[in-house]
Design a protein around this motif. Structure first.
Motif, PDB file in Angstrom:
ATOM      1  N   UNK A 117      -9.171  10.516  -8.454  1.00  0.00           N
ATOM      2  CA  UNK A 117      -9.335  10.399  -9.900  1.00  0.00           C
ATOM      3  C   UNK A 117      -7.988  10.336 -10.612  1.00  0.00           C
ATOM      4  N   UNK A 118      -7.009  11.094 -10.116  1.00  0.00           N
ATOM      5  CA  UNK A 118      -5.673  11.047 -10.719  1.00  0.00           C
ATOM      6  C   UNK A 118      -5.056   9.666 -10.562  1.00  0.00           C
ATOM      7  N   UNK A 119      -5.221   9.066  -9.377  1.00  0.00           N
ATOM      8  CA  UNK A 119      -4.703   7.727  -9.159  1.00  0.00           C
ATOM      9  C   UNK A 119      -5.373   6.704 -10.055  1.00  0.00           C
ATOM     10  N   UNK A 147      -7.627   0.785  -5.398  1.00  0.00           N
ATOM     11  CA  UNK A 147      -7.639   1.508  -4.132  1.00  0.00           C
ATOM     12  C   UNK A 147      -8.049   0.611  -2.978  1.00  0.00           C
ATOM     13  N   UNK A 148      -7.400   0.845  -1.839  1.00  0.00           N
ATOM     14  CA  UNK A 148      -7.757   0.159  -0.606  1.00  0.00           C
ATOM     15  C   UNK A 148      -8.865   0.918   0.098  1.00  0.00           C
ATOM     16  N   UNK A 183       0.827  -1.205   0.000  1.00  0.00           N
ATOM     17  CA  UNK A 183       0.000   0.000   0.000  1.00  0.00           C
ATOM     18  C   UNK A 183       0.860   1.253   0.000  1.00  0.00           C
ATOM     19  N   UNK A 184       0.463   2.217  -0.827  1.00  0.00           N
ATOM     20  CA  UNK A 184       1.045   3.556  -0.824  1.00  0.00           C
ATOM     21  C   UNK A 184      -0.039   4.515  -0.354  1.00  0.00           C
ATOM     22  N   UNK A 185       0.276   5.364   0.606  1.00  0.00           N
ATOM     23  CA  UNK A 185      -0.688   6.324   1.153  1.00  0.00           C
ATOM     24  C   UNK A 185      -0.381   7.710   0.615  1.00  0.00           C
ATOM     25  N   UNK A 186      -1.392   8.355   0.038  1.00  0.00           N
ATOM     26  CA  UNK A 186      -1.245   9.755  -0.370  1.00  0.00           C
ATOM     27  C   UNK A 186      -1.556  10.640   0.833  1.00  0.00           C
ATOM     28  N   UNK A 187      -0.589  11.510   1.183  1.00  0.00           N
ATOM     29  CA  UNK A 187      -0.774  12.426   2.295  1.00  0.00           C
ATOM     30  C   UNK A 187       0.331  12.278   3.320  1.00  0.00           C
ATOM     31  N   UNK A 232      -1.304  -0.868  -4.313  1.00  0.00           N
ATOM     32  CA  UNK A 232      -2.597  -0.191  -4.277  1.00  0.00           C
ATOM     33  C   UNK A 232      -2.429   1.147  -3.555  1.00  0.00           C
ATOM     34  N   UNK A 233      -3.363   2.057  -3.796  1.00  0.00           N
ATOM     35  CA  UNK A 233      -3.302   3.401  -3.224  1.00  0.00           C
ATOM     36  C   UNK A 233      -4.401   3.614  -2.189  1.00  0.00           C
TER      37      UNK A 233
END
Length: 219
Positions: free
Chosen positions: A83-85, A92-93, A4-8, A64-65
């Motif tokens: 939406x960009x992801x 997505x998780x 998992x990659x987390x945005x933020x 996954x993001x």
């Protein structure tokens, strides 16, 4: 375990890191934000990568993001990154607390963040990119649209429709079988009894202080 990659890199991302790590289902590998917002090369002991380069560094076939962003811009910031992801090809998780009560036939979308002590009753539909903070009641046959943010101790009665991008504040109450329009702001403690138009704002009066000091009270 899913990678998992987390945005933020804010408070919500820190909470997401803790909860996903404890779930036993995901291995958080890194964080990502837009290049102009990188303040450090690490967060929670993990590397921070520029979102613009994320596909090159972490293949959508392997990772996954999760977009861990608040209700900024009335949820539009979170929606735009989601939406960009998707455009990059990521899946997505969603995080659903083991301490939430979710009906077996409830439908929950992707990139949702559902905290502890939520009750989601039968025949509820929750869209994509929705945050349910702790302690809410989502009544039977209700629908929560995409990219909504519902804070804490909100009561959504049965058969309610909440429009996309809406924000509902702490302790708000929505009566049964009403429709909340898109992009509405329902303030803390509001009681909504009827349908609302799109982009409506409801803010109840604040409790006024008494003209006396607490030391004057006989408690």
């Amino acid at each position: 375990m899913k990678k998992l990659i987390i945005f933020g890199t804010g408070d919500i991302a820190q909470i997401a890191h803790l909860y996903f790590s404890e779930s036993g289902e995901y291995s958080v590998e890194a964080f990502t934000v837009d290049r102009d917002f990188i303040k450090s090369d690490s967060f929670c002991g993990l590397p921070v990568h520029a979102f613009e380069d994320i596909r090159k560094d972490f293949s959508p076939d392997e990772y996954v993001l999760f977009i861990a962003v608040s209700y900024a811009g009335l949820n539009r910031v979170r929606a735009s990154k989601y939406e960009a992801g998707k455009a990059m090809g990521y899946r997505f998780a969603s995080y659903i607390s083991p301490y939430a009560s979710i009906a077996s036939n409830a439908e929950i979308g992707e990139n949702c963040f559902i905290f502890e002590d939520n009750t989601v009753q039968p025949f509820v539909k929750i869209g994509n990119n929705v945050t349910l903070w702790s302690g809410n009641h989502i009544g039977h046959h209700s629908t929560v649209g995409d990219s909504c943010f519902i804070t804490s101790h909100v009561v959504i009665s049965g058969g309610v429709h909440v429009g996309d991008f809406s924000f509902i504040g702490v302790n708000a109450t929505l009566r049964d079988h009403i429709k909340i329009g898109m992009s509405c702001v329902i303030g803390a403690g509001a009681i909504i009894m009827n349908n609302t138009d799109d982009e409506s704002v409801y803010v109840p009066e604040r409790t006024k202080p008494r003209n006396m000091k607490s030391s004057e009270l006989r408690l």
